[in-house]
Design a protein around this motif. Structure first.
Motif, PDB file in Angstrom:
ATOM      1  N   GLY A   7      -3.341   0.338  -7.232  1.00 28.53           N
ATOM      2  CA  GLY A   7      -3.483   0.500  -8.679  1.00 28.53           C
ATOM      3  C   GLY A   7      -2.901   1.812  -9.163  1.00 28.53           C
ATOM      4  O   GLY A   7      -2.267   1.873 -10.218  1.00 28.53           O
ATOM      5  N   GLY A   8      -3.087   2.868  -8.384  1.00 31.22           N
ATOM      6  CA  GLY A   8      -2.538   4.167  -8.739  1.00 31.22           C
ATOM      7  C   GLY A   8      -1.024   4.193  -8.648  1.00 31.22           C
ATOM      8  O   GLY A   8      -0.355   4.825  -9.472  1.00 31.22           O
ATOM      9  N   ILE A   9      -0.471   3.504  -7.662  1.00 30.38           N
ATOM     10  CA  ILE A   9       0.990   3.441  -7.536  1.00 30.38           C
ATOM     11  C   ILE A   9       1.572   2.689  -8.733  1.00 30.38           C
ATOM     12  O   ILE A   9       2.606   3.081  -9.281  1.00 30.38           O
ATOM     13  CB  ILE A   9       1.405   2.782  -6.208  1.00 30.38           C
ATOM     14  CG1 ILE A   9       0.809   3.522  -5.008  1.00 30.38           C
ATOM     15  CG2 ILE A   9       2.922   2.684  -6.103  1.00 30.38           C
ATOM     16  CD1 ILE A   9       1.278   4.946  -4.832  1.00 30.38           C
ATOM     17  N   VAL A  10       0.889   1.654  -9.174  1.00 25.90           N
ATOM     18  CA  VAL A  10       1.335   0.916 -10.373  1.00 25.90           C
ATOM     19  C   VAL A  10       1.238   1.818 -11.604  1.00 25.90           C
ATOM     20  O   VAL A  10       2.142   1.831 -12.443  1.00 25.90           O
ATOM     21  CB  VAL A  10       0.531  -0.394 -10.553  1.00 25.90           C
ATOM     22  CG1 VAL A  10       0.807  -1.027 -11.901  1.00 25.90           C
ATOM     23  CG2 VAL A  10       0.855  -1.357  -9.421  1.00 25.90           C
ATOM     24  N   GLU A  11       0.170   2.617 -11.713  1.00 21.60           N
ATOM     25  CA  GLU A  11       0.057   3.578 -12.824  1.00 21.60           C
ATOM     26  C   GLU A  11       1.227   4.564 -12.805  1.00 21.60           C
ATOM     27  O   GLU A  11       1.817   4.862 -13.847  1.00 21.60           O
ATOM     28  CB  GLU A  11      -1.255   4.356 -12.723  1.00 21.60           C
ATOM     29  CG  GLU A  11      -2.495   3.546 -12.978  1.00 21.60           C
ATOM     30  CD  GLU A  11      -3.769   4.276 -12.596  1.00 21.60           C
ATOM     31  OE1 GLU A  11      -4.828   3.632 -12.641  1.00 21.60           O
ATOM     32  OE2 GLU A  11      -3.729   5.480 -12.259  1.00 21.60           O
TER      33      GLU A  11
END
Length: 98
Positions: free
Chosen positions: A45-49
């Motif tokens: 999720g953080g990589i997508v952010e």
């Protein structure tokens, strides 16, 4: 098992292309980003952010993977992201500069 260097390059290419499905297929859900942007969530999720922040903040986004090192299933790299700073990115107001 796929070579960690190739997997890392594929994941970063997915980020550069803004392709969330290819990114999700390239990294584990519990991936660790050791250089997150402020407020970035952990895991995929953080990589997508991070990916969305790059594409929002930088026009003409490009990626240069300069070096990748790996051991076993771990990889680290020196990469350069570039573009025109058009929107706020990582808390930094837009500069309009490359």
């Amino acid at each position: 098992m796929e070579d960690a260097k190739a997997a890392y390059r594929r994941a970063m290419r997915a980020v550069a292309d803004g392709d969330t499905s290819r990114l999700a297929a390239s990294v584990a859900n519990d991936v660790i980003d050791h250089n997150p942007i402020p407020g970035q969530s952990p895991g995929i999720g953080g990589i997508v952010e991070f990916m969305h922040a790059l594409h929002t903040g930088l026009g003409g986004l490009s990626l240069d993977v300069q070096h990748v090192i790996s051991e076993g299933s771990f990889a680290a790299a020196r990469i350069v992201w570039s573009g025109i700073h058009r929107e706020q990115l990582a808390g930094i107001p837009p500069t309009g500069r490359h």
